[in-house]
Motif scaffolding. Structure first.
Motif, short mmCIF file in Angstrom:
data_model
loop_
_atom_site.label_atom_id
_atom_site.label_comp_id
_atom_site.label_asym_id
_atom_site.label_seq_id
_atom_site.Cartn_x
_atom_site.Cartn_y
_atom_site.Cartn_z
N VAL A 28 0.61 -1.15 0.23
CA VAL A 28 0.10 0.23 -0.11
C VAL A 28 0.41 1.44 0.09
N ARG A 29 0.98 2.28 -0.81
CA ARG A 29 1.39 3.40 -1.23
C ARG A 29 0.64 4.15 -1.12
N PRO A 30 0.88 5.73 -1.06
CA PRO A 30 0.09 6.82 -0.75
C PRO A 30 0.52 7.13 -2.89
N GLN A 31 -0.82 7.29 -3.61
CA GLN A 31 -0.71 7.98 -4.72
C GLN A 31 -0.62 9.27 -4.86
N VAL A 32 -0.59 10.66 -4.15
CA VAL A 32 -1.03 11.81 -3.71
C VAL A 32 0.13 12.25 -2.54
N ASP A 33 1.25 13.53 -2.88
CA ASP A 33 1.83 14.02 -1.27
C ASP A 33 1.44 14.59 -0.38
N GLY A 34 1.69 14.61 0.56
CA GLY A 34 0.98 14.94 2.03
C GLY A 34 1.10 13.94 3.24
N ILE A 35 0.74 14.92 4.26
CA ILE A 35 0.81 13.74 5.55
C ILE A 35 0.03 13.30 5.99
N LEU A 36 0.35 12.06 6.78
CA LEU A 36 -0.31 10.82 7.30
C LEU A 36 -1.47 11.83 8.12
N THR A 37 -2.31 11.80 8.25
CA THR A 37 -3.27 12.29 9.04
C THR A 37 -3.45 11.25 10.27
N ARG A 38 -3.91 10.02 9.76
CA ARG A 38 -4.52 8.78 10.45
C ARG A 38 -4.81 7.05 9.65
N LEU A 39 -4.30 6.37 10.73
CA LEU A 39 -4.03 4.41 10.21
C LEU A 39 -5.25 4.40 11.17
N LEU A 40 -6.20 3.74 10.34
CA LEU A 40 -6.81 2.95 11.27
C LEU A 40 -7.21 1.66 11.13
N VAL A 41 -5.74 0.99 10.49
CA VAL A 41 -5.69 -0.09 10.73
C VAL A 41 -4.90 -0.85 11.47
N LYS A 42 -4.78 -2.34 12.26
CA LYS A 42 -3.42 -2.48 13.08
C LYS A 42 -2.54 -3.48 12.83
N GLU A 43 -1.37 -3.79 12.37
CA GLU A 43 -0.50 -4.07 12.66
C GLU A 43 -1.14 -5.97 12.60
N GLY A 44 -1.28 -6.69 11.03
CA GLY A 44 -1.57 -8.28 11.63
C GLY A 44 -4.07 -8.34 11.48
N GLN A 45 -3.90 -7.00 10.91
CA GLN A 45 -5.41 -6.98 11.28
C GLN A 45 -5.91 -7.53 10.04
N GLN A 46 -6.63 -7.99 10.02
CA GLN A 46 -7.55 -8.97 8.86
C GLN A 46 -8.30 -8.02 8.01
N VAL A 47 -8.56 -7.31 6.95
CA VAL A 47 -8.76 -6.52 6.21
C VAL A 47 -10.16 -7.03 4.90
N LYS A 48 -11.03 -6.53 4.74
CA LYS A 48 -11.51 -6.24 3.30
C LYS A 48 -11.59 -5.35 1.86
N THR A 49 -11.77 -5.96 1.46
CA THR A 49 -11.41 -4.72 -0.29
C THR A 49 -12.56 -3.79 -0.04
N GLY A 50 -11.67 -2.59 0.10
CA GLY A 50 -13.01 -1.68 0.06
C GLY A 50 -12.54 -0.95 1.26
N ASP A 51 -11.93 -1.80 2.77
CA ASP A 51 -11.71 -1.04 3.04
C ASP A 51 -11.15 0.26 4.41
N LEU A 52 -11.31 1.25 4.71
CA LEU A 52 -10.39 2.78 5.13
C LEU A 52 -9.27 1.96 6.01
#
Length: 390
Positions: free
Chosen positions: A69-93
């Motif tokens: 997962v890489r950024p597609q625009v330059d900017g400051i990372l304001t929030r991380l909404l997932v934890k390491e090792g967390q299971q996510v689904k397609t489209g999850d923020l």
């Protein structure tokens, strides 16, 4: 003279007695014929059953989808909404980037669109008026054409403004980083507050699909016809993955053969193949090395014995078959062999064969069974062997 004759007779008799005594003392003793010593052995019964054939190889677990997962625009990372090792689904923020400058550009593009649209509306009204005036030649044709060109120009400007809005909206969507695949979040490389650039190579983290997974493995090129037959079979070929030595290891999953590579590796003489595994239990992990075991065929009504039963002679294989308290050498042909079993022909089902102690045996040797395998009891095995020989 008479006395001398008696002395000769006495001496002769004495010599005869000494000779007889010497013969009795030195004569060879009669040896007693002893019974042959029985050789202690273990035995097992020949089993007749359907036996599957397998081929094994070493494979590597691969994720069907793994995305950095890489950024597609330059900017400051304001929030991380997932934890390491967390299971996510397609489209999850997953994370958000500061979007204030992009929103400002979007509002500016919308304002320009409104201005251009208003100018276009006025120009179109004037064009309609000019068209009516050209009927009675109140205005020249040139004025009408110029107004038509102005309308076309303003239409293009409106389209350009709309494109700017669309571009800003796309850029704005990039400030919300969503998961492209369903999977598990890897180790995070950045923290909130860091300035992200599109050119960053490491990315934020990876999302790797764990269920299902595939296993890529290599087999000798001689297996290519068999693999083709397995792929064309009505039901998919079963593939098992183990941690350790084949079937003696820990079963990690059961999958299906799905793909054969389009060429043989010339340097190794092997062909690569893939199998897909449902991995809800997550016992298979991307990058893991496993032992792959594929069922290639089934031998119907095969005669099965442990591998140690079959002995190798100078020009053929053979076994020792029990007949009463003796053994006989029986030539056999090995049809298939692996670490757990050997399939043979040349004997009959339920024949009693020697499974241990063959090194001291020869054809017709006497035996003593010291331990029987759990297939049958010793008495039953001996009765069956004796009954079959009568």
């Amino acid at each position: 003279m008479h006395k001398k004759k008696k002395s000769v007779v006495a001496i002769t008799a004495l010599v005869a007695l000494i000779a007889i005594g010497t013969w009795f003392v030195t004569r060879p003793k009669t040896t007693k014929v002893s019974a042959p010593v029985a050789v202690p052995v273990q035995v097992i019964n020949v089993v007749k059953k359907d036996v599957p054939r397998y081929v094994t190889g070493i494979g590597s677990v691969l994720s069907l989808q793994s995305v950095v997962v890489r950024p597609q625009v330059d900017g400051i990372l304001t929030r991380l909404l997932v934890k390491e090792g967390q299971q996510v689904k397609t489209g999850d923020l997953l994370a958000t980037i500061d979007d204030r400058s992009i929103r400002a550009a979007l509002e500016q593009a919308k304002a320009q669109l409104s201005q251009s649209q208003a100018q276009l509306d006025v120009a179109q009204v004037d064009l309609k008026r000019y068209k009516l005036l050209t009927v009675d030649n109140s205005i020249s044709r040139q004025q009408y054409d110029q107004q038509q060109a102005l309308v076309n120009q303003l239409k293009a400007t409106v389209l350009g403004n709309q494109a700017s809005i669309n571009a800003s909206q796309v850029q704005l969507s990039y400030t919300q980083i969503r998961s492209p695949v369903t999977g598990r979040v890897g180790i995070r490389n950045v923290d909130e507050g860091n300035f992200l650039r599109v050119s960053d190579a490491t990315g934020l983290f990876s999302v790797t699909q764990i269920d299902p997974v595939s296993v890529e493995f290599s087999l000798p090129q001689q297996m290519l016809p068999t693999l083709h037959d397995l792929l064309k079979a009505p039901s998919p070929a079963k593939v098992n993955a183990y941690l350790g030595e084949g079937a003696n290891g820990t079963l990690l999953g059961e999958g299906e053969l799905t793909l054969i590579d389009n060429q043989v590796a010339a340097t190794t003489g092997t062909i690569r193949a893939k199998a897909t595994f449902d991995n809800a239990s997550e016992k298979l992990w991307p990058g893991q090395l496993v032992t792959v075991r594929i069922q290639t065929a089934i031998d119907r009504d095969a005669l099965k014995v442990p591998p140690q039963v079959v002995q190798r002679g100078i020009d053929q294989h053979f076994v020792y078959r029990v007949k009463g308290d003796k053994v006989e050498v029986v030539p056999v042909k090995v049809l298939y062999q692996d670490s757990d079993l050997t399939l043979i022909n040349g004997v009959n089902a339920n024949d009693v064969l020697v499974s241990d102690g063959q090194s001291r045996l020869k054809n017709g040797a006497h035996i003593e069974v010291v331990k029987a395998e759990a297939v049958d009891t010793l008495a039953a095995s001996a009765d069956a062997a004796s009954g079959g020989s009568k």
